[in-house]
Design a protein around this motif. Structure first.
Motif, PDB file in Angstrom:
ATOM      1  N   GLN A 469       0.858  -1.181   0.000  1.00  0.00           N
ATOM      2  CA  GLN A 469       0.000   0.000   0.000  1.00  0.00           C
ATOM      3  C   GLN A 469       0.893   1.228   0.000  1.00  0.00           C
ATOM      4  OE1 GLN A 469      -2.587   0.182   3.418  1.00  0.00           O
ATOM      5  NE2 GLN A 469      -4.197   1.254   2.313  1.00  0.00           N
ATOM      6  N   VAL A 470       0.485   2.261  -0.721  1.00  0.00           N
ATOM      7  CA  VAL A 470       1.297   3.476  -0.786  1.00  0.00           C
ATOM      8  C   VAL A 470       0.400   4.697  -0.939  1.00  0.00           C
ATOM      9  CG1 VAL A 470       1.625   3.386  -3.294  1.00  0.00           C
ATOM     10  CG2 VAL A 470       3.333   4.549  -1.860  1.00  0.00           C
ATOM     11  N   ALA A 471       0.807   5.772  -0.326  1.00  0.00           N
ATOM     12  CA  ALA A 471       0.135   7.071  -0.484  1.00  0.00           C
ATOM     13  C   ALA A 471       1.207   8.147  -0.533  1.00  0.00           C
ATOM     14  CB  ALA A 471      -0.818   7.328   0.675  1.00  0.00           C
ATOM     15  N   ILE A 472       1.074   9.056  -1.471  1.00  0.00           N
ATOM     16  CA  ILE A 472       2.018  10.169  -1.585  1.00  0.00           C
ATOM     17  C   ILE A 472       1.339  11.426  -1.075  1.00  0.00           C
ATOM     18  CG2 ILE A 472       3.376  11.592  -3.168  1.00  0.00           C
ATOM     19  CD1 ILE A 472       3.700   9.142  -4.941  1.00  0.00           C
ATOM     20  N   VAL A 473       1.966  12.073  -0.129  1.00  0.00           N
ATOM     21  CA  VAL A 473       1.406  13.281   0.476  1.00  0.00           C
ATOM     22  C   VAL A 473       2.469  14.367   0.516  1.00  0.00           C
ATOM     23  CG1 VAL A 473      -0.299  12.052   1.863  1.00  0.00           C
ATOM     24  CG2 VAL A 473       1.979  12.473   2.800  1.00  0.00           C
ATOM     25  N   SER A 474       2.001  15.582   0.718  1.00  0.00           N
ATOM     26  CA  SER A 474       2.920  16.720   0.746  1.00  0.00           C
ATOM     27  C   SER A 474       3.437  16.977   2.154  1.00  0.00           C
ATOM     28  CB  SER A 474       2.203  17.973   0.241  1.00  0.00           C
ATOM     29  OG  SER A 474       1.144  18.318   1.115  1.00  0.00           O
ATOM     30  N   TYR A 475       4.606  17.593   2.222  1.00  0.00           N
ATOM     31  CA  TYR A 475       5.076  18.153   3.480  1.00  0.00           C
ATOM     32  C   TYR A 475       5.680  19.517   3.180  1.00  0.00           C
ATOM     33  CZ  TYR A 475       9.763  16.422   2.135  1.00  0.00           C
ATOM     34  OH  TYR A 475      10.943  16.157   1.476  1.00  0.00           O
ATOM     35  N   VAL A 522       5.505   2.431   7.101  1.00  0.00           N
ATOM     36  CA  VAL A 522       4.619   2.313   8.259  1.00  0.00           C
ATOM     37  C   VAL A 522       4.008   0.915   8.288  1.00  0.00           C
ATOM     38  CG1 VAL A 522       4.078   4.781   8.334  1.00  0.00           C
ATOM     39  CG2 VAL A 522       2.651   3.236   6.944  1.00  0.00           C
ATOM     40  N   ALA A 523       3.514   0.541   9.476  1.00  0.00           N
ATOM     41  CA  ALA A 523       2.891  -0.773   9.616  1.00  0.00           C
ATOM     42  C   ALA A 523       1.492  -0.794   9.030  1.00  0.00           C
ATOM     43  CB  ALA A 523       2.857  -1.181  11.084  1.00  0.00           C
ATOM     44  N   SER A 524       0.799   0.347   9.106  1.00  0.00           N
ATOM     45  CA  SER A 524      -0.562   0.432   8.560  1.00  0.00           C
ATOM     46  C   SER A 524      -0.885   1.883   8.266  1.00  0.00           C
ATOM     47  CB  SER A 524      -1.584  -0.145   9.544  1.00  0.00           C
ATOM     48  OG  SER A 524      -1.595   0.605  10.752  1.00  0.00           O
ATOM     49  N   MET A 525      -1.879   2.076   7.420  1.00  0.00           N
ATOM     50  CA  MET A 525      -2.310   3.412   7.031  1.00  0.00           C
ATOM     51  C   MET A 525      -3.515   3.859   7.862  1.00  0.00           C
ATOM     52  SD  MET A 525      -0.577   4.625   4.336  1.00  0.00           S
ATOM     53  CE  MET A 525       0.342   4.085   2.885  1.00  0.00           C
ATOM     54  N   LYS A 535      -5.394  10.839   3.913  1.00  0.00           N
ATOM     55  CA  LYS A 535      -4.137  11.528   3.623  1.00  0.00           C
ATOM     56  C   LYS A 535      -3.923  12.736   4.525  1.00  0.00           C
ATOM     57  CE  LYS A 535      -3.158  10.031  -1.068  1.00  0.00           C
ATOM     58  NZ  LYS A 535      -2.723  10.445  -2.421  1.00  0.00           N
ATOM     59  N   PHE A 536      -5.019  13.344   4.965  1.00  0.00           N
ATOM     60  CA  PHE A 536      -4.844  14.500   5.846  1.00  0.00           C
ATOM     61  C   PHE A 536      -4.183  14.089   7.155  1.00  0.00           C
ATOM     62  CE2 PHE A 536      -8.042  13.973   9.186  1.00  0.00           C
ATOM     63  CZ  PHE A 536      -8.877  12.997   8.647  1.00  0.00           C
ATOM     64  N   ARG A 537      -4.486  12.876   7.602  1.00  0.00           N
ATOM     65  CA  ARG A 537      -3.841  12.397   8.828  1.00  0.00           C
ATOM     66  C   ARG A 537      -2.367  12.100   8.595  1.00  0.00           C
ATOM     67  NH1 ARG A 537      -6.922   7.748  11.800  1.00  0.00           N
ATOM     68  NH2 ARG A 537      -5.178   8.158  13.239  1.00  0.00           N
ATOM     69  N   LEU A 538      -2.043  11.566   7.424  1.00  0.00           N
ATOM     70  CA  LEU A 538      -0.633  11.337   7.106  1.00  0.00           C
ATOM     71  C   LEU A 538       0.134  12.656   7.076  1.00  0.00           C
ATOM     72  CD1 LEU A 538      -0.844   8.623   4.295  1.00  0.00           C
ATOM     73  CD2 LEU A 538      -0.055   8.303   6.646  1.00  0.00           C
ATOM     74  N   ARG A 539      -0.483  13.691   6.484  1.00  0.00           N
ATOM     75  CA  ARG A 539       0.182  15.001   6.454  1.00  0.00           C
ATOM     76  C   ARG A 539       0.397  15.533   7.866  1.00  0.00           C
ATOM     77  NH1 ARG A 539      -2.958  15.623   1.533  1.00  0.00           N
ATOM     78  NH2 ARG A 539      -4.780  16.319   2.724  1.00  0.00           N
ATOM     79  N   ASP A 540      -0.636  15.366   8.709  1.00  0.00           N
ATOM     80  CA  ASP A 540      -0.507  15.822  10.097  1.00  0.00           C
ATOM     81  C   ASP A 540       0.595  15.051  10.826  1.00  0.00           C
ATOM     82  OD1 ASP A 540      -4.085  16.372  10.677  1.00  0.00           O
ATOM     83  OD2 ASP A 540      -2.557  17.582   9.659  1.00  0.00           O
ATOM     84  N   MET A 541       0.669  13.748  10.595  1.00  0.00           N
ATOM     85  CA  MET A 541       1.683  12.921  11.248  1.00  0.00           C
ATOM     86  C   MET A 541       3.085  13.303  10.795  1.00  0.00           C
ATOM     87  SD  MET A 541      -0.480   9.362  10.952  1.00  0.00           S
ATOM     88  CE  MET A 541       0.728   8.232  11.653  1.00  0.00           C
ATOM     89  N   LEU A 542       3.241  13.625   9.510  1.00  0.00           N
ATOM     90  CA  LEU A 542       4.540  14.103   9.019  1.00  0.00           C
ATOM     91  C   LEU A 542       4.912  15.429   9.660  1.00  0.00           C
ATOM     92  CD1 LEU A 542       4.404  13.331   5.178  1.00  0.00           C
ATOM     93  CD2 LEU A 542       6.066  12.424   6.797  1.00  0.00           C
ATOM     94  N   ARG A 543       3.930  16.327   9.709  1.00  0.00           N
ATOM     95  CA  ARG A 543       4.177  17.655  10.280  1.00  0.00           C
ATOM     96  C   ARG A 543       4.577  17.568  11.749  1.00  0.00           C
ATOM     97  NH1 ARG A 543      -1.145  20.234  10.861  1.00  0.00           N
ATOM     98  NH2 ARG A 543      -1.059  19.006  12.785  1.00  0.00           N
TER      99      ARG A 543
END
Length: 547
Positions: A469-475, A522-525, A535-543
């Motif tokens: 599984q893959v998702a591309i997000v901005s930082y 990551v282990a899971s999305m 994806k908004f949560r992934l961006r928040d987690m990166l930030r």
């Protein structure tokens, strides 16, 4: 080639009645220039790659335009044929568009960062008859790429190479022979000129469908934007425009190629962005105006401050593609002595909103400007109801410069019966009509003004055996506004790292600028109950440094 610019006819009567469409093509404006100012300097092309400069007066520009136009005709290019061109900001870029317009051909500019994958799709989709490329640029062999790809481009009858001394070179086929003096030249140059509603440009934009979309524009849509834009910026024939932003983007094409001719002004092209050289060029050429994305402004400001060099002639810098940080506006205002204008637009429309030269600088930090004349904007909820002032919703645009439709994809035109175009962006509007872009509902990352086709890159990464599984997000990035991070879940017992990802994408012929610049395993999305990645949560987690 059959074009399906279905959005144009329904807007014609109103656009003409309101004075937004002028029913003039670039041929008419160039004719005005050569008649009224034949010996005025029109174009200066400065190539840092080749360490050379080429200048044209309007008389010389017109002569070379006619020469290349007849040369294209000799290659079998006629009205409605597409000429694809993958060139940096060289003089041949501008002249090819002018030459195509002489004979009714359509120009398809392609970014020089594109490699085999993007090039093959766009050239084939547009059914280009001729492909024009550099021999080399910045160390890359474009001639070799085009020739190797040629068997997979069935519509292409000729590959023309700028900088080659061979028989397929630009000089040998187009700019060298005095084609304009041939007996049939006058007929070729006059019999098949396009009308103002004919498609004159196809420009591909990245979206979320996994394939680029071909945006179709006419002279009426392009010029209607330029006239309103130039009036707001108080630009005229005495201005000198610097264009270092790629002209294969709508920014460079509209305001670095077409606008100077409409204004009868002088444009200076810079093919490789180097801030120190830009300062030299601005001062030597007395540049008064430029437009580019935030990284250009950042680099120019820092270099001026670091070197102590000034740019007194530069009155206006229009910045688009990403929000402008507040400290940068203050630094630029103090360091450059230049008015910083915030703008927002799209390939489909050109500039839609800008702040005004008379506005307080704070508006360039807190807003993306207000609508140009001939443009309407509104913010609605997902049911199409108007949102209250200041609240975020979907941004819709209705304007004279709206495109004619996506080539061969009218079902994606996203324009309703009343002419409202769904931009795919989320925004709010304040009580004075100034918008603020707050995010994008479409899944695109904008890195330094360059759209990254997220869906396409994700689809390619799914082909790797290690990727489950893959998702591309901005930082966030201070200079480029955004960068791309790939977040991946791996199949059990596999390994996948940054070097592996980059090598795999190279093998898929992905342009370097489209590759994610970070990889997080990551282990899971984070996902909705239905399984859709949040994806908004992934961006928040990166930030927040959580992944």
């Amino acid at each position: 080639m059959e074009f399906d610019a279905v959005l144009l006819p329904g807007r014609r009567a109103e656009s003409i009645a309101n004075g937004y469409w002028h029913d003039r093509t670039i041929n008419d404006y160039l004719q005005d220039c050569v008649e009224q100012h034949p010996d005025k300097l029109a174009l200066t092309a400065i190539s840092l790659d080749a360490n050379g400069t080429r200048r044209f007066t309007y008389r010389e520009l017109t002569q070379m335009t006619d020469r290349i136009a007849v040369g294209l005709s000799r290659l079998g290019v006629g009205k409605g044929d597409v000429v694809a061109m993958q060139l940096p900001n060289w003089w041949q870029f501008s002249l090819l568009y002018l030459a195509c317009s002489r004979i009714g051909a359509v120009l398809n500019p392609l970014m020089h960062i594109f490699r085999e994958r993007e090039l093959k799709f766009m050239v084939n989709h547009a059914e280009a008859k001729v492909l024009v490329v550099p021999k080399t640029f910045r160390g890359f062999d474009y001639e070799g790429m085009a020739m190797n790809l040629r068997p997979e481009l069935p519509s292409v009858q000729h590959v023309v190479v700028v900088g080659s001394k061979a028989r397929h070179g630009f000089d040998a086929l187009l700019s060298g022979p005095e084609w304009e003096n041939e007996p049939d030249a006058a007929a070729i140059l006059t019999q098949h000129r396009p009308g103002a509603d004919d498609v004159t440009q196809i420009l591909y934009t990245s979206g979320t469908t996994g394939e680029p979309k071909g945006v179709q524009h006419s002279a009426n849509t392009l010029v209607s934007n330029i006239v309103a834009y130039a009036e707001r910026m108080h630009l005229g024939a005495d201005d000198v425009v610097l264009m270092a932003s790629p002209m294969a983007h709508q920014t460079g094409f509209l305001y670095g190629l077409v606008m100077p001719i409409v204004l009868q002004a002088h444009v200076v092209l810079q093919d490789i962005w180097e801030a120190k050289r830009a300062i030299e060029i601005i001062n030597a050429e007395k540049v008064s105006f430029t437009m580019a994305s935030t990284p250009f402004l950042t680099d120019l400001t820092r270099t001026v401050i670091e070197t102590g060099q000034s740019v007194p002639s530069l009155k206006t810098f229009v910045c688009a593609g990403a929000p402008i940080p507040g400290p940068l506006v203050e630094q630029a205002r103090n360091g450059l002595g230049t008015k910083i204008i915030s703008a927002w637009g799209m390939t489909e429309n050109g500039a839609v909103t800008t702040t005004c030269p008379e506005d307080d600088d704070v508006l360039s930090v807190t807003t993306d400007g207000r609508a140009l004349p001939g443009v309407q904007v509104k913010v609605v909820d997902f049911d199409g109801k108007d949102m209250p002032v200041g609240e975020v919703g979907q941004l819709l645009v209705r304007c004279c410069s709206n495109f004619g439709g996506y080539l061969k994809r009218p079902h994606l035109n996203a324009t309703d019966a009343d002419g409202w175009f769904e931009t795919g962006d989320m925004a709010s509007v304040n009580k004075d009509g100034y918008i603020r872009i707050s995010g994008r509902s479409k899944d695109v990352i904008i890195r330094g003004g360059e759209n990254i086709p997220v869906f396409e890159i994700e689809s390619l990464l799914y082909k790797h055996p290690a990727v489950a599984q893959v998702a591309i997000v901005s930082y966030a990035d201070e200079r480029l506004g955004e960068r791309a991070c790939a977040v991946a879940v791996l199949n059990e017992g596999t390994r996948f790292d940054m070097d592996t990802m980059v090598q795999f994408l190279r093998e898929q012929r992905v342009a370097p600028q489209y590759m994610p610049e970070r990889l997080v395993i990551v282990a899971s999305m984070p996902a909705t109950p239905s399984g859709k990645v949040q994806k908004f949560r992934l961006r928040d987690m990166l930030r927040d440094g959580l992944i």
